[in-house]
Motif scaffolding. Structure first.
Motif, PDB file in Angstrom:
ATOM      1  N   MET A 276      10.850   7.030   1.383  1.00 45.45           N
ATOM      2  CA  MET A 276      11.302   6.755   2.746  1.00 45.45           C
ATOM      3  C   MET A 276      10.114   6.473   3.669  1.00 45.45           C
ATOM      4  O   MET A 276      10.166   5.571   4.510  1.00 45.45           O
ATOM      5  N   CYS A 277       9.039   7.239   3.467  1.00 44.64           N
ATOM      6  CA  CYS A 277       7.824   7.004   4.256  1.00 44.64           C
ATOM      7  C   CYS A 277       7.243   5.632   3.939  1.00 44.64           C
ATOM      8  O   CYS A 277       6.816   4.895   4.835  1.00 44.64           O
ATOM      9  N   LEU A 278       7.247   5.273   2.649  1.00 39.96           N
ATOM     10  CA  LEU A 278       6.704   3.981   2.248  1.00 39.96           C
ATOM     11  C   LEU A 278       7.551   2.834   2.777  1.00 39.96           C
ATOM     12  O   LEU A 278       7.030   1.743   3.053  1.00 39.96           O
ATOM     13  N   ALA A 279       8.855   3.062   2.933  1.00 42.21           N
ATOM     14  CA  ALA A 279       9.710   2.038   3.535  1.00 42.21           C
ATOM     15  C   ALA A 279       9.279   1.774   4.978  1.00 42.21           C
ATOM     16  O   ALA A 279       9.246   0.622   5.429  1.00 42.21           O
ATOM     17  N   TYR A 280       8.923   2.847   5.681  1.00 44.83           N
ATOM     18  CA  TYR A 280       8.438   2.696   7.057  1.00 44.83           C
ATOM     19  C   TYR A 280       7.089   1.978   7.075  1.00 44.83           C
ATOM     20  O   TYR A 280       6.850   1.092   7.906  1.00 44.83           O
ATOM     21  N   VAL A 281       6.209   2.349   6.133  1.00 44.06           N
ATOM     22  CA  VAL A 281       4.903   1.688   6.038  1.00 44.06           C
ATOM     23  C   VAL A 281       5.080   0.204   5.733  1.00 44.06           C
ATOM     24  O   VAL A 281       4.352  -0.640   6.266  1.00 44.06           O
ATOM     25  N   THR A 282       6.050  -0.108   4.881  1.00 45.59           N
ATOM     26  CA  THR A 282       6.336  -1.509   4.559  1.00 45.59           C
ATOM     27  C   THR A 282       6.672  -2.293   5.820  1.00 45.59           C
ATOM     28  O   THR A 282       6.199  -3.418   6.021  1.00 45.59           O
TER      29      THR A 282
END
Length: 324
Positions: A276-282
């Motif tokens: 979920m954090c990586l989705a935000y970073v994306t």
């Protein structure tokens, strides 16, 4: 970056985990000296009964506090980025050598070996990207936050960088703890987990290599005063806008398969939060790409035709527009 500063940062990075390592070795020495651990002092007895809490305590003191102080002194929080590649290796060996450890020998050794392979791959990519320098710069997201929070950044950084990193890192590494604490025979699901983990490492390596070659080529074109290539859409990047992120997620979810197979599927929570954090970073990365004028139009088309994470065949822009 001067050679002196590079050497100083290298020395700091190599010495900074010593407090935790020396403390843990001292604990093992005292535990071994007592035979069964019954004669341990209250501190050492607590350490022997609570491996996860001890790992988190050492993380808080040695990473959150010490790294933060060093980052404040240097005005750069570069070291946590590097240690993302190191801490899982330290944790897997810590869990495997803790007095409460019990495990299937093959599963334990395979996971340790793959964790080293993952770490070497990510460390190589870090130093290649930083031109083989230690602490040349901090993560661009931290730099943006530094400007955003201004005079409050000195204390905000402790929570936004270090405390949050502890949640992510210790959370996604929980499968490493489970693997070293459950003794169950190796079975077919372990082979499945190995395939997922290895595929993740390989995909991330090739994606990062293709990205590195693309950035290097564009840098040379810029130096020559020639037009830069606006977008990378070759190799793995033809089928996914972020294949390196996809490979990284495969690695962590492969570890969850190990944990699920031995009865601890609840460890999916760590990788889920990380995803979920990586989705935000994306989203942050893509917004940053769109702000670069020379690539805005090409990247907008790329978004319309190419899968975000999971590699898939390209779609036509017109079909994408109709679906939206």
């Amino acid at each position: 970056m001067g050679a002196g500063r590079n050497a100083k940062n290298a020395a700091i990075a190599l010495l900074v985990p010593l407090p935790s390592i020396l403390f843990y070795l001292s604990f093992l020495h005292h535990y071994t000296a007592t035979g069964d651990g019954d004669s341990l002092s209250p501190l050492w007895k607590w350490c022997s009964h609570h491996p996860v809490l001890l790992a988190n305590s050492l993380f808080f003191l040695n990473v959150n506090l010490l790294f933060w102080v060093i980052g404040i002194v240097q005005s750069s929080h570069w070291m946590i980025d590097l240690y993302w590649t190191v801490i899982p290796v330290l944790l897997v060996h810590y869990y495997a050598t803790h007095p409460l450890a019990q495990y299937n020998w093959w599963r334990s050794r395979v996971v340790i070996l793959m964790t080293w392979a993952w770490s070497i791959r990510l460390s190589h990519n870090y130093f290649r990207r930083e031109r083989w320098q230690w602490g040349a710069r901090e993560d661009w997201r931290f730099t943006d936050m530094r400007h955003q929070y201004g005079k409050h950044w000195w204390w905000v950084s402790f929570f936004s960088i270090y405390v949050s990193q502890q949640v992510f890192l210790t959370g996604i590494c929980l499968p490493l703890y489970v693997v070293q604490s459950v003794k169950k025979p190796w079975n077919i699901w372990d082979f499945v987990a190995v395939v997922v983990c290895v595929c993740g490492i390989i995909i991330a390596y090739y994606a990062d290599t293709q990205l590195h070659n693309f950035v290097t080529r564009n840098t040379k074109l810029k130096e020559l005063g020639m037009p830069m290539v606006p977008n990378l859409d070759k190799g793995l990047w033809r089928y996914s806008r972020h294949p390196n992120y996809f490979g990284e997620q495969l690695w962590w979810w492969g570890l969850v398969v190990f944990a699920w197979n031995i009865g601890h599927g609840w460890t999916f929570v760590g990788p889920l939060i990380n995803s979920m954090c990586l989705a935000y970073v994306t989203k942050l990365v893509e917004n940053r790409m769109m702000k670069q004028d020379y690539r805005t139009e090409a990247y907008r088309l790329y978004q319309k035709t190419t899968s975000v994470w999971i590699p898939w065949f390209k779609s036509s822009p017109s079909a994408k527009d109709k679906s939206t």
